[in-house]
Design an enzyme around this catalytic site. Structure first.
Site, PDB file in Angstrom:
ATOM      1  N   HIS A   1       0.808  -1.233   0.000  1.00 38.03           N
ATOM      2  CA  HIS A   1       0.000   0.000   0.000  1.00 38.03           C
ATOM      3  C   HIS A   1       0.832   1.269   0.000  1.00 38.03           C
ATOM      4  O   HIS A   1       0.276   2.359   0.163  1.00 38.03           O
ATOM      5  CB  HIS A   1      -0.917   0.054   1.220  1.00 38.03           C
ATOM      6  CG  HIS A   1      -1.985  -0.978   1.234  1.00 38.03           C
ATOM      7  ND1 HIS A   1      -3.238  -0.776   0.710  1.00 38.03           N
ATOM      8  CD2 HIS A   1      -1.983  -2.245   1.703  1.00 38.03           C
ATOM      9  CE1 HIS A   1      -3.969  -1.868   0.884  1.00 38.03           C
ATOM     10  NE2 HIS A   1      -3.230  -2.779   1.477  1.00 38.03           N
TER      11      HIS A   1
ATOM     12  N   LYS B   1      -8.327  13.691   4.240  1.00 37.41           N
ATOM     13  CA  LYS B   1      -7.393  12.555   4.231  1.00 37.41           C
ATOM     14  C   LYS B   1      -6.411  12.762   5.369  1.00 37.41           C
ATOM     15  O   LYS B   1      -6.415  13.822   5.998  1.00 37.41           O
ATOM     16  CB  LYS B   1      -6.653  12.504   2.892  1.00 37.41           C
ATOM     17  CG  LYS B   1      -6.014  13.853   2.504  1.00 37.41           C
ATOM     18  CD  LYS B   1      -5.409  13.857   1.106  1.00 37.41           C
ATOM     19  CE  LYS B   1      -6.411  14.095   0.013  1.00 37.41           C
ATOM     20  NZ  LYS B   1      -6.517  13.019  -0.945  1.00 37.41           N
TER      21      LYS B   1
ATOM     22  N   LYS C   1       0.907  14.307   0.654  1.00 41.48           N
ATOM     23  CA  LYS C   1      -0.459  14.600   0.202  1.00 41.48           C
ATOM     24  C   LYS C   1      -0.643  16.098  -0.065  1.00 41.48           C
ATOM     25  O   LYS C   1      -1.599  16.518  -0.684  1.00 41.48           O
ATOM     26  CB  LYS C   1      -1.471  14.115   1.241  1.00 41.48           C
ATOM     27  CG  LYS C   1      -1.490  12.591   1.408  1.00 41.48           C
ATOM     28  CD  LYS C   1      -2.493  12.155   2.471  1.00 41.48           C
ATOM     29  CE  LYS C   1      -2.426  10.680   2.820  1.00 41.48           C
ATOM     30  NZ  LYS C   1      -3.127   9.800   1.852  1.00 41.48           N
TER      31      LYS C   1
ATOM     32  N   THR D   1      -8.548   6.520  -2.123  1.00 37.45           N
ATOM     33  CA  THR D   1      -9.894   5.987  -2.299  1.00 37.45           C
ATOM     34  C   THR D   1     -10.921   7.091  -2.058  1.00 37.45           C
ATOM     35  O   THR D   1     -12.044   7.014  -2.563  1.00 37.45           O
ATOM     36  CB  THR D   1     -10.160   4.816  -1.335  1.00 37.45           C
ATOM     37  OG1 THR D   1      -9.684   5.172  -0.031  1.00 37.45           O
ATOM     38  CG2 THR D   1      -9.464   3.552  -1.794  1.00 37.45           C
TER      39      THR D   1
ATOM     40  N   LYS E   1     -14.641   8.093  -3.881  1.00 43.84           N
ATOM     41  CA  LYS E   1     -15.897   8.397  -3.176  1.00 43.84           C
ATOM     42  C   LYS E   1     -16.415   9.769  -3.577  1.00 43.84           C
ATOM     43  O   LYS E   1     -17.624   9.963  -3.782  1.00 43.84           O
ATOM     44  CB  LYS E   1     -15.665   8.364  -1.659  1.00 43.84           C
ATOM     45  CG  LYS E   1     -15.319   6.983  -1.126  1.00 43.84           C
ATOM     46  CD  LYS E   1     -14.692   7.048   0.273  1.00 43.84           C
ATOM     47  CE  LYS E   1     -13.940   5.753   0.564  1.00 43.84           C
ATOM     48  NZ  LYS E   1     -13.008   5.862   1.694  1.00 43.84           N
TER      49      LYS E   1
HETATM   50  C1  26W Z   1       2.894   1.781  11.013  1.00 39.64           C
HETATM   51  C2  26W Z   1       3.360   1.660   9.674  1.00 39.64           C
HETATM   52  C3  26W Z   1       2.397   1.850   8.586  1.00 39.64           C
HETATM   53  C4  26W Z   1       2.861   1.866   7.320  1.00 39.64           C
HETATM   54  C5  26W Z   1       2.012   1.988   6.279  1.00 39.64           C
HETATM   55  C6  26W Z   1       1.041   1.979   8.811  1.00 39.64           C
HETATM   56  C7  26W Z   1       0.171   2.102   7.773  1.00 39.64           C
HETATM   57  C8  26W Z   1       0.658   2.111   6.487  1.00 39.64           C
HETATM   58  C9  26W Z   1      -0.296   2.157   5.327  1.00 39.64           C
HETATM   59  C10 26W Z   1       0.342   1.471   4.157  1.00 39.64           C
HETATM   60  C11 26W Z   1      -0.768   3.495   4.979  1.00 39.64           C
HETATM   61  C12 26W Z   1      -1.984   3.506   4.113  1.00 39.64           C
HETATM   62  O1  26W Z   1      -3.074   3.580   4.613  1.00 39.64           O
HETATM   63  N1  26W Z   1      -1.824   3.481   2.780  1.00 39.64           N
HETATM   64  C13 26W Z   1      -2.906   3.832   1.892  1.00 39.64           C
HETATM   65  O2  26W Z   1      -3.577   2.672   1.461  1.00 39.64           O
HETATM   66  C14 26W Z   1      -4.722   3.002   0.692  1.00 39.64           C
HETATM   67  C15 26W Z   1      -5.442   1.722   0.354  1.00 39.64           C
HETATM   68  O3  26W Z   1      -4.713   0.984  -0.550  1.00 39.64           O
HETATM   69  C16 26W Z   1      -4.327   3.784  -0.552  1.00 39.64           C
HETATM   70  O4  26W Z   1      -5.490   4.176  -1.221  1.00 39.64           O
HETATM   71  C17 26W Z   1      -3.499   5.008  -0.168  1.00 39.64           C
HETATM   72  O5  26W Z   1      -3.030   5.655  -1.327  1.00 39.64           O
HETATM   73  C18 26W Z   1      -2.353   4.610   0.717  1.00 39.64           C
HETATM   74  O6  26W Z   1      -1.667   5.750   1.193  1.00 39.64           O
END
Ligand code: 26W
Length: 813
Positions: free
Chosen positions: A357, A553, A559, A661, A665
């Protein structure tokens, strides 16, 4: 209570259930029941229906011997459930009637529900949309996660600065999930590995237990009910008598404290992993419980045992957070079930798949080898076994004798400039342990192949694929925007709820003045609703005639909320210079939580709030411009903000937003996007057509070229007088006299520390794109045509389509 399916239950029976729950489950006289109590009672009623549905679904699946998907995720940002469940089960109107007969309004009751904030942002919300789609498509699925006692922090502002408070949402909650004590699991930590008769034995561990809480996940107009099973940690009770018998009380106290803490809080850091021991233990805790549960269930349901495990079980790893599942399954297979290493690895690779992600290098999880070795000594051994095999057999075969390649691809990163100790790369472990790896939008997946895992992509050319994200049209149109949903129903029928491609037939109405009028009127009503919320939350009025420009967001430099900040500062100055200019009113609406430790993100929030204070109270600009920062963004607020948006801000630096996402929406609800060619924006532009989206800024390739050439934000600053004035003003302390240095770190990041996210480089293009928005707004027919085309073109972005892609390309079900 008698079991009656949702289809047959009538309003009278519903009110009887509600009354029963009030007196029996809540134990209070009906005369004393508050709206909250009615909510609990109705929620319990619906939960019971859901639990009945789970049992029936299980029976059906068992009869059909179906393959099942297990979605492993540390986050499920499900939002409020009751209203959604009532709609899905087709009993919303009956519930309305039932309550009305008891003298209570359903809408008031629904507002009583806490918002379960069991996620940070996009990744957690995606997991929730996927559970909805899996169920609506009648796919057997179980979501596994943690039943956090405290969700993501509650945000408020004090003098413009973010304040975080714990979100103790589950307190006084009687009807949350169903605790299934019978299915509890034992989890072991620490200890050491001994060789007992040639076999690894993990001994002297400290033990605790995981207690499952089940939430029924209803689908839209289907009998299928899936389960979201969330684990709560607690000291091992009956499991741990051993230790107590030995009188080892001191150790027991320590593990007791730990056991009480593991499922307590959701880590609020999106993107930046913190490397904390408790986080690793959270990950292992939920993975160990979930895998054991999957295995128990499999053996209960299948006489063939392990022989058909890979045929029946598909496990999706939501990012690397559950990556420890790979060595955990290996351990169970090798140490507890006599599998040889290669057979175990083969089975793992058939079962697991991994979704990436994020590309941000600092977001990729790496755990110190020493930490894993201490907390999970056997798992570290297994990680090394996997790594040795991978490097010495698979990498060796592809690149014989190439030690540089081995070092580059090693799951164990050797000490280097960034870390003084070996680190375990969880993303590499996930790639090596899975049969498929996917990115979440076409552009992102391409970058995963070419920039993030290029060597893996050469080694295994079929492994890394794309599944573009999606959102559930049930929550994000039908439920949150009932008026627009109604208009669409009246125009093209209601089939779009289960087949979003059907929206396509709205295209012919894009030019129809009558339809445009209705579409615009609904948007206006939604804006009135949001204006009321703004007045309540922020204490001032905004006009529903204005353009509602929404950026909602997480707060992140990539961003680029700071780009909006600079642009609004420019608009304000332009207005002051020419107060008489005839331009439409604008309201800029921000919603964003910053990770508590992310200092610069908090500075940006502070700056936006201070700018808002100045702009909103300046009589010279005649209410032409308003800036709103709505506190505490969460699913239930999104449900009010998104239907009211005219403009959707999707302005990340190209190459940084994996998908987004919110972009989907907002467009689905008829907002026009201003955005960069990043993440799913690229595909949204393809679907709506270039004329119906405001694309601006550097592309991924241009970003790379600019960096290569050497980007100096000072050059932009020197060449653009307006930008110069704005940045000087921001740094001057004028917006925050009580702390004149408050915004200096932001100015420094932009001017002196290289402006890593190219905010200044994209400023002029962004501003020009906003000018185009204004021109379009001045022609209402053109505006609403574009808005309708946006909504009509969103078929691709249903999470139903995403789930079908996963089923076909990854899960084979
Ligand atoms: C604690 C470490 C950590 C690292 C990464 C926590 C959470 C993350 C996630 C990968 C962050 C996240 O929410 N990513 C988002 O995922 C969405 C669903 O696929 C995408 O639409 C977003 O672009 C992306 O930033």
């Amino acid at each position: 209570m008698n079991k009656i399916g949702p289809a047959k239950i009538d309003a009278k029976q519903l009110s009887q259930h509600i009354l029963d729950h009030i007196s029996r489950s809540l134990g209070i006289p009906v005369t004393e029941a508050t709206a909250k109590d009615y909510w609990e009672a109705l929620n319990l009623t619906v939960r019971d229906l859901g639990l009945d549905g789970i049992r029936e679904t299980r029976q059906k699946e068992q009869d059909e011997k179906a393959r099942r998907l297990y979605y492993f995720s540390l986050e499920f940002l499900i939002g409020r459930l009751l209203g959604n469940n009532l709609h899905n089960l087709g009993i919303y109107e009956k519930a309305e009637q039932a309550l009305r007969e008891l003298g209570v309004e359903l809408t008031d009751v629904l507002e009583q529900e806490y918002d379960p904030a069991l996620g940070n942002g996009g990744l957690g919300r995606l997991a929730a949309c996927f559970m909805d789609s899996l169920t609506t498509l009648d796919k057997p699925a179980i979501g596994y996660g943690i039943n956090y006692r405290f969700g993501l922090f509650r945000q408020s502002f004090q003098n413009g600065r973010q304040i975080e408070k714990p979100d103790s949402w589950r307190e006084d909650y009687n009807s949350w999930g169903k605790c299934r004590t019978k299915r509890k699991q034992l989890v072991r930590l620490y200890g050491e590995v001994k060789n007992v008769n040639g076999r690894a034995a993990w001994e002297n561990t400290q033990n605790l237990e995981g207690l499952p809480w089940d939430l029924p996940i209803t689908g839209y107009h289907t009998d299928t009910v899936n389960t979201l099973r969330l684990w709560e940690s607690r000291p091992a009770g009956s499991f741990d008598l051993d230790r107590f018998d030995k009188g080892d009380y001191a150790i027991s106290r320590k593990i007791e404290v730990l056991a009480n803490n593991i499922s307590k809080v959701l880590y609020p850091n999106d993107e930046h992993p913190e490397g904390k021991e408790l986080r690793l233990i959270q990950q292992y805790f939920f993975v160990a419980c979930s895998l054991a549960d999957v295995i128990d269930r499999h053996h209960r349901e299948n006489e063939e045992g392990w022989d058909n495990f890979a045929k029946k079980v598909a496990i999706q790893l939501n990012d690397t957070h559950p990556a420890i599942a790979v060595p955990e399954l290996m351990r169970v297979l090798m140490d507890e079930n006599d599998f040889g290493f290669l057979n175990a690895l083969e089975l793992c690779r058939k079962v697991f798949a991994y979704t990436n992600h994020t590309l941000l290098p600092e977001a990729l999880e790496r755990w110190p080898q020493s930490l894993i070795g201490r907390v999970l000594p056997r798992h570290l051994q297994i990680i090394h076994l996997i790594n040795d095999y991978f490097l010495n057999t698979e990498v060796e075969q592809q690149w014989p004798g190439d030690n540089t390649m081995k070092r580059r691809l090693s799951i164990v990163e050797e000490p280097n400039d960034y870390s003084s100790q070996p680190m375990i790369r969880m993303a590499y472990l996930s790639v090596v342990g899975s049969h498929k790896v996917n990115g979440v939008a076409a552009l992102h997946s391409k970058l995963v192949q070419s920039n993030l895992f290029p060597e893996f992509n050469t080694l295994w050319p079929e492994k890394i694929i794309n599944v573009t994200n999606g959102v559930t049209p049930r929550r994000w149109l039908a439920y949150c925007n009932p008026k627009l949903a109604g208009l669409i129903d009246d125009t093209i029928g209601n089939g779009w709820r289960k087949d979003l491609d059907k929206l396509d037939s709205l295209h012919v109405y894009a030019d129809d003045p009558k339809f445009q009028k209705k579409f615009a009127a609904i948007k206006r009503e939604n804006k009135e609703v949001l204006a009321t919320i703004i007045e309540k939350e922020c204490g001032f009025k905004v006009s529903a005639d204005a353009i509602f420009d929404v950026q909602a967001k997480r707060l992140h430099e990539y961003k680029r909320q700071q780009l909006s900040l600079l642009h609004i500062m420019a608009l304000y100055r332009r207005l002051l210079a020419n107060p008489e200019t005839d331009i439409p009113q604008r309201v800029f609406i921000f919603c964003a939580k910053a990770a508590p430790g992310y200092t610069l993100a908090k500075v940006i929030i502070h700056a936006i709030n201070k700018l808002a204070e100045r702009v909103n109270n300046d009589p010279r600009i005649n209410d032409k411009l308003k800036v709103v920062f709505l506190p505490n963004y969460r699913v239930s607020l999104a449900e009010k903000v998104i239907p009211a948006a005219d403009v959707s801000e999707q302005i990340s630096t190209a190459g940084f937003e994996a998908s987004g996402t919110g972009n989907m929406k907002l467009a689905l609800n008829g907002a026009l996007t201003i955005g960069t060619l990043d993440g799913a924006n690229v595909e949204i532009a393809e679907e709506v057509g270039d004329d119906n989206i405001f694309i601006f800024g550097l592309t991924v390739d241009e970003v790379a070229r600019l960096r290569h050439k050497g980007y100096n934000p000072r050059d932009v600053y020197n060449a653009n007088e307006e930008l110069r004035n704005i940045l000087d003003w921001l740094g001057s302390g004028d917006l925050c006299p009580e702390d004149a240095h408050a915004f200096k770190p932001l100015v420094h990041a932009l001017l002196d520390h290289g402006d890593y996210f190219l905010t200044l480089a994209d400023f002029a293009a962004y501003s020009a794109a906003h000018d185009q928005i204004i021109e379009t707004w001045k022609d209402p027919q053109l505006w609403w045509k574009k808005a309708i085309i946006n909504c009509a073109s969103m078929g691709k972005f249903s999470s139903d389509r995403s789930i079908k892609d996963y089923c076909q390309m990854i899960w084979n079900m």
